[in-house]
Structure formats: structure tokens, C-alpha cells
Design an enzyme around this catalytic site. Structure first.
Site, PDB file in Angstrom:
ATOM      1  N   VAL A   1      13.030   0.345  17.458  1.00 50.21           N
ATOM      2  CA  VAL A   1      14.116   0.817  18.325  1.00 50.21           C
ATOM      3  C   VAL A   1      15.457   0.302  17.819  1.00 50.21           C
ATOM      4  O   VAL A   1      15.653  -0.902  17.659  1.00 50.21           O
ATOM      5  CB  VAL A   1      13.916   0.339  19.781  1.00 50.21           C
ATOM      6  CG1 VAL A   1      15.064   0.808  20.660  1.00 50.21           C
ATOM      7  CG2 VAL A   1      12.588   0.852  20.333  1.00 50.21           C
TER       8      VAL A   1
ATOM      9  N   ALA B   1       0.838  -1.199   0.000  1.00 55.04           N
ATOM     10  CA  ALA B   1       0.000   0.000   0.000  1.00 55.04           C
ATOM     11  C   ALA B   1       0.869   1.243   0.000  1.00 55.04           C
ATOM     12  O   ALA B   1       1.746   1.388   0.865  1.00 55.04           O
ATOM     13  CB  ALA B   1      -0.927   0.005   1.212  1.00 55.04           C
TER      14      ALA B   1
ATOM     15  N   LYS C   1      11.689   6.040  21.524  1.00 58.15           N
ATOM     16  CA  LYS C   1      12.335   4.747  21.741  1.00 58.15           C
ATOM     17  C   LYS C   1      12.515   4.475  23.237  1.00 58.15           C
ATOM     18  O   LYS C   1      12.361   3.339  23.695  1.00 58.15           O
ATOM     19  CB  LYS C   1      13.683   4.728  21.015  1.00 58.15           C
ATOM     20  CG  LYS C   1      13.506   4.827  19.488  1.00 58.15           C
ATOM     21  CD  LYS C   1      14.801   5.215  18.808  1.00 58.15           C
ATOM     22  CE  LYS C   1      14.643   5.281  17.297  1.00 58.15           C
ATOM     23  NZ  LYS C   1      15.825   5.887  16.635  1.00 58.15           N
TER      24      LYS C   1
END
Lengths: 429, 429
Positions: free
Chosen positions: B131, B44, B204
Site C-alpha cells: 500500500v 527466483a 489497497k
């Protein structure tokens, strides 16, 4: 809340007693993380009255390991050695009981048999603690890098030898003095053979290579050299060229269907991340096609750190027991074969003790050239009593070619001895 | 062989196109590792005709993300941003489809909502790529350290700021010159705000703290300072004292029920393992009660490395789909609360621009003493035009005490300005 998970612990040595401590002292936290109560139902030992690093309730100690295994849901094996550990783990796995083990020697020799027993009964088998103590390396290889292709692993996987080599590097000590110091501090055992001859690291290399390359290797596939022949001169010469000597376990893809797996002393550049791993610490450097270069660093041994890895495995498999569904079996779809050393390509540091005569050096470099090996750098010490030490670093060469050239050089009349041959790893090939 | 696993990919940027490439090029290997065929059924995108880093079969691109999600078994979301990513992921999870995401901003803000949707339907939600790029850190925290108690995490989790600070450290460059260089090389974006103000690292930090402490934190729980005020003088002064300045994400247990989570520039000793992390690399240093000190190091960004983390998550959850049984939900049993900064204890590097008058220094140290703060080291530059630069490193002090002392000092007639306040992390508390 699911039913209680009954845990049998085999062994109460340094790691075993720490694992027992955590299972008892942190029981409430473990229950919350697993989603079910956990009970340490017994600890199998040879002598129930021996003194321990941590003392559990005396009623927990037993000499009847089989009865303990039969009463448990999960077995944690921390005895070490091949037997009776192998028979006991098979007993548990065949009965569908999941097993956590830290037994590197057993896994490097009989890992295929144990995994097959686990896969057959749907039990889980985990052994993070077998490699590099507290450092998570097996799980990252199995899961985190499951969608990548590992090309090479370089590992400092034995704390004893890293301590010794680090001492030699930082203080100029000889191998024997550094070993004595390591023994005094408890980093090396009274009989240090398994460590200094590289056998311990070789077990770990076989386990790591199997997971990294989705294949099944045993310790017999690992070429192993120790560090007993490394001299203070070798260390000083490496330092002068900007290198440090480490005992590395190296697992390297070779061609489409092969891998060479070896443990050998290695010169690595001072700026390489592994060069900064000091003392008894371990580190594993992984090169993968998409991830690039990763490093995992931490304490490679010790009771509490290794017990942390054991408990991580235990919580993970206990969660699966609570949730239901089988464990994830190993994939060994690639089935790479061990290629041996002949085609291993690396640079070499070569030390040659020669008579101080005209043409000696020309002779040596001619022989190398004839074997397709070119010299990157060369130093010669001032002669003493007519004898001089030559130190060369070659460009990349095949192991087989180098061995042949060394044999010819060693036979020269003017050569007293080839007294050092150590591989040099570059950051990249 | 199990049924085919149909994968919908949302996004075809730097990471998305690499993920598409791996799903197509390494399809045979992925099938073997998962135990079922895998098919990328569509990608997409906003513009099906845009140019990509890697071009899939043109028929795969679609602008109808919802239809694609509805046709898939697994959804990989690599679009970034809050919406429409949130709505689309919820659509997938509520339909029981497992999701892999690399969307740190979304997870740091709406992670609880997403996880709840996953837990309710039994779907799996994984986000290792959110992360530190390719570095396996979330899985080690969730699984490998599941039986341990993490006490502190120190992370270099933003490559842009690490590149800038490393340039300032190695070349003496100013912040703005180093930023310009980073932009030229593609390490920093045209609008670098999210990186240099610490917002990216803060997302993070919230994710890491949640997993490390078995709690639920959002980005609103993170105290965030960027690096825009760090000067070449700060860097030089740190160097003179044996420190290097890094932007660290710090997650630290505080008392029994709290944790402070912050992103701030930090002086760390040159010998700390994090000090050797150069350029745009990332590293996460974890301190745990039993494991001790671990470090995870590698490329923190980039298309292929981040895609490696995405594919690792995908293979892991696809294996579970093939084997049956639910995914392992997050545990947030500890529910620590964010404590804010007041009780954070650290050492501080403080720079004060003072008039070169008698008694100024005595005045400053008296004020610090009155606030319970003692000075470890102090240097004063030679005065220029009647103004001198003082640089102090304090012993451990509470943040609230230091702020109060600084306010008093800043108000002194003889003080031009307190021009630098940076925390100093020691190896151990």
C-alpha cells in the site's frame, strides 16, 4: 487469555488525564488488541485533590509514586521535567518493567542512560509522544525506514512557534502581537521561553536525529536559534520572494561520519509541502536514499492526540509482554558525531540597513565575493532619511564563510546594521 | 552475533531488483541493524537471462522457486499476481519462514488465509509495500494507532490516476489526453484498466480497512468506481466551486458494527491537505478519535521507494528472528461488516443536461426535495442550441436517496441526461 497487565500512570496533567481516560473508557478494546486484561492501578500526582481535565476514580490518585511503580507491570511517565522523572523511570526499567514516556527534555538529555537500563533488564522503552504529539514519526524511523538510509529530516516540531509564524505570515502581525494572541488562545505558555527560543524543538531534534541516524545525540549536540528576532519585515520580505519562514528542526548527514543538528528559523519555498503546515500543526519531512521524500503531518500537541501516541506505544509493548520475547533495542551502530555548523551549506537571506551612499552596494557584494559567496537576488528599499534596507538571497554558502563575511560587512562605516540573517532551505541540494 | 539469515527473493522486476540491490549493496548496514549477517541466497525468476534494472551475481538467479524457499529463513515475494505467489507464500509460512510481500492483489483477496497460516506456524507476515509504496501506513495503523479508534481513512493510493487527474486539473486536458501523457511518461501501463477503473486502489482499500478497523475485508467488500467518465468539464466545474477531483479510497466506520469501503472520484476542497498532493504522489489521511487528523505523504510507487518499504519490513522481522519470540499477529477482534453504499452520507456534485424550457429547474429541485435532498449551490450554463448544462452541489444525502432521485430526474422528458454524479467530501461530517 494472559495475565492482567497492571499499569501505573505518573502524572495527571493535560496528557496524563487523557491517557487515564482512554485506559478506563476504552479498556475493553485495549484488552482485545493486547490479548490480556489491562488495569490502571494508580495515578501518581503531587496533589490528590487537584482538579483534572478528566477525573478518574478518586481512589486511584496517590502521592507515593515509588510504591505505585513497584506494584505495576508497565509504567507510563507523563510528568515532564528531568527529576524525579529520571529516577522513577530508572527504578521501573531496572526492575524489568517496560516504560512509556512522553518526556522529551529527559530523553534528549538522558536517553542513553535510560535506554541502557532498558536493554540491560530486557524491558521496553517507548516514547513516540515525546516528538510531534500524535504524529507517528519515531516508529516509522525505527521500523519502517530500518532498511533505508535517512539523509535529512526537516521538522516543524513546535506548535507554538508555528502558530506564531503562521499568524505573522497570514496577518502581517509583529512577533510580540502574534505571541500575545497565541497566549490568549492557549497555544503559548505565560513564560514562552522554551518554545520561542527553540529549546523544545531542540530536544525533539536530538531524539529524532538519534533514531534517524542510528546514533546517540543529546540536546547539547543541537545548535539552537529561536524566533524572537524575526520581524514582520522579515516575513514580508520572504513572502515577496516566494518563501515562508518556519522554525525548522533540521537533522542532516554530513560526510560519512557526521551529522549537523540544528533548530533555526528557515525560509522555505511556498510550494514545499512544509509551507502548507498552518496553525499549531506539526509535520516532519524525511528524505531517505531509497524512499525519497516522505512527510508525516498532524496535531503536534494537545491532551487527546498526545495520549493517542502514548496508548499506541503502550499497546505495542503490552502485546510483546503477552507474546513473550524481549523488546527490540535501539541500534546506535553508526555513532555519527555532531559536526556543528561550520560546514553546513545553505542559502541565506541577509538584511542590511545601509546609508544611502554611492558604492555601498558594490562594497557589500565585493566582500561577499571575497568570501566565496555569490548573490542570487537583491532588493533595496526606497531610502528614508538617508537609510535604505537591502535584502539579499545568496547562493549556497558555508556557514563559516557567511559568518566571516557578515562580520566584515557589519563593520563597514556605511552599514548601520546587519539586521537579519536567516537560512534558506531548497527542496534539494 | 546470531546465525546468518538466509533470504530468498521471488521476482526481479522493478521493485525486486531494487530490493536485491539494497540487500547486496547495503549488506553491512543491514547486518548492524539486525544484529546478524544477512545473505541473499537466490532470486527466483521466470527467465534467468532476462535484462534487469539491477544485475545481481548471475549465479543467484534460478527458476526453481520452491527449492529456493525451502533453503531460506525469510522469503520476500515481489512477483505480483495471485498464483503462483499464493502457493509459494503458503509454502514458506507453513514451514515457519517469515514472509515480506508487496502483493496487494493477493493480500486483498487471500489475506485471511495467509495470515492464518502465519499465525499457525508463528511466522511473521509483513506487507507495507503493498500500500502506497514507500509511505509507512500499515505499520502506523497497526502499531502507532493501536490504542486509538480510527474513524475514517481517505487515501490517494494510486499514482497513475492521481497523475491523470492532476494533469486534467492543471492543464485542462481531457481524460484521454492525460492518460496518453501518463503512458508516454511511464506513469500508466499500456493496459491501464487496473489503475483507471480503480481496481488497484480497491485492493489497497481492503488492506487498509482491515488494519484500521481490526477486521477482515477483501476486495469484494469494496465498492469501486474509476475515473474514465470524468470529463474536463467536471474538473473545470469543480475548480469553479473551489474543489479538486481526486480518486480516493475511503474507509469509513458506519454505526457500531459496520464500515463502508469504497474507491470513487471525489470532490475535495482546495484547502484540504489531500488537495495539494500532485503528480504520481500518494497520501493517506487518517481520522482517529484521539489523534485527530494525520496525513502520511510520499512516493506511492517506483522501484527504490517501494523496495525501501520491503526492506523496512525485512529488518523489522529479522530483528525479531534474532531476538526470539513470536511475531505480533493481526487483531481482527472488531469484525466489522461491509455495509455497502446505501447509508453512505455525503454531498454530491450533480451535472444534468437539460432542454432550455420553463420549469425544468423547478422540476429537478422538486424531485430532489421529495427525496429529502436539498441543494447547496446551483449553476446553469448559457443554453446552446436549446440545451443547457446544470451543475448542482447538494447538502448531505444518503446514497440510496440520491440514486433514486437521479433515476427519476434522468427519466424526465426535459432532461437529456444526468451526465455527472460525483461525491463531495467535506473536511468533517
Amino acid at each position: 487469555m494472559a495475565e492482567k497487565i497492571k499499569v501505573a500512570l505518573l502524572g495527571a496533567g493535560n496528557v496524563g488525564s487523557q491517557a487515564a481516560r482512554i485506559l478506563v473508557e476504552d479498556n475493553a478494546v485495549l484488552e482485545k488488541r493486547i490479548g490480556a486484561p489491562v488495569e490502571l492501578i494508580g495515578i501518581a500526582v503531587r496533589d490528590t485533590n487537584a482538579s483534572r481535565h478528566w477525573n478518574a476514580d478518586p481512589s486511584l490518585y496517590t502521592t507515593d509514586a515509588d510504591a505505585l511503580i513497584d506494584a505495576a507491570d508497565v509504567v507510563i511517565e507523563l510528568t515532564g521535567g528531568i527529576e524525579p522523572a529520571r529516577t522513577r523511570i530508572l527504578r521501573a526499567l531496572k526492575a524489568g518493567k517496560s516504560v512509556v514516556s512522553g518526556n522529551k527534555a529527559l530523553l534528549a538529555k538522558h536517553g542513553v542512560e535510560l535506554q541502557a537500563a532498558a536493554d540491560e533488564s530486557g524491558a521496553q522503552l517507548s516514547y513516540e509522544a515525546a516528538v510531534a504529539g500524535a504524529i507517528p514519526i519515531l516508529r516509522p524511523l525505527r521500523d519502517s525506514l530500518a532498511g533505508d538510509r535517512v539523509t535529512r529530516v526537516l521538522g516543524i516540531m513546535n506548535g507554538t512557534t508555528n502558530y506564531i509564524l503562521d499568524q505573522m505570515d497570514t496577518t502581517g502581525a509583529s512577533f510580540s502581537d502574534a505571541l500575545a494572541e497565541a497566549q490568549k488562545l492557549g497555544y503559548a505558555e505565560a513564560d514562552p521561553t522554551a518554545d520561542v527560543e527553540g529549546h523544545d524543538a531542540a530536544s525533539k531534534a536530538a531524539i529524532v536525529a538519534s533514531l534517524a541516524f542510528h546514533s546517540t545525540f543529546t540536546i547539547d549536540d543541537v545548535h539552537t536559534e529561536g524566533i524572537t528576532s524575526i520581524t514582520a519585515d522579515d516575513v514580508a520580505a520572504a513572502d515577496a520572494d516566494g518563501y515562508v519562514i518556519k522554525l525548522l528542526a533540521i537533522c542532516e548527514r554530513e560526510g560519512e561520519n557526521g551529522a549537523n543538528i540544528r533548530v533555526n528559523p528557515t525560509l522555505i519555498p511556498r510550494q514545499h509541502p512544509l509551507a502548507g503546515v498552518h496553525g499549531a500543526f506539526n509535520a516532519v519531512f524525511v528524505e531517505a536514499e531509497n524512499a525519497g521524500e516522505l512527510m508525516f503531518y498532524g496535531p503536534g500537541a494537545g491532551g487527546a492526540p498526545t495520549a493517542s501516541a502514548v496508548l499506541g506505544d503502550f499497546v505495542s509493548l503490552a502485546r510483546r509482554l503477552v507474546l513473550g520475547g524481549p523488546g527490540v533495542p535501539e541500534t546506535s551502530h553508526a555513532q555519527l558525531h555532531a559536526t556543528g555548523l561550520d560546514n553546513v551549506v545553505s542559502r541565506y537571506s541577509v538584511g542590511v540597513l545601509v546609508e544611502d551612499r554611492l558604492g555601498v552596494l558594490a562594497n557589500i557584494t565585493r566582500i561577499l565575493t571575497e568570501h566565496g559567496i555569490s548573490v542570487d537576488s537583491l532588493r533595496q528599499s526606497a531610502p528614508k532619511e538617508g537609510v535604505a534596507q537591502i535584502r539579499m538571497v545568496t547562493h549556497s554558502a558555508k556557514d563559516a564563510d557567511l559568518r566571516r563575511a557578515i562580520a566584515v560587512i557589519d563593520a563597514l562605516d556605511t552599514v548601520r546594521e546587519v539586521n537579519s540573517v536567516i537560512r534558506v532551505e531548497s527542496e534539494k541540494h
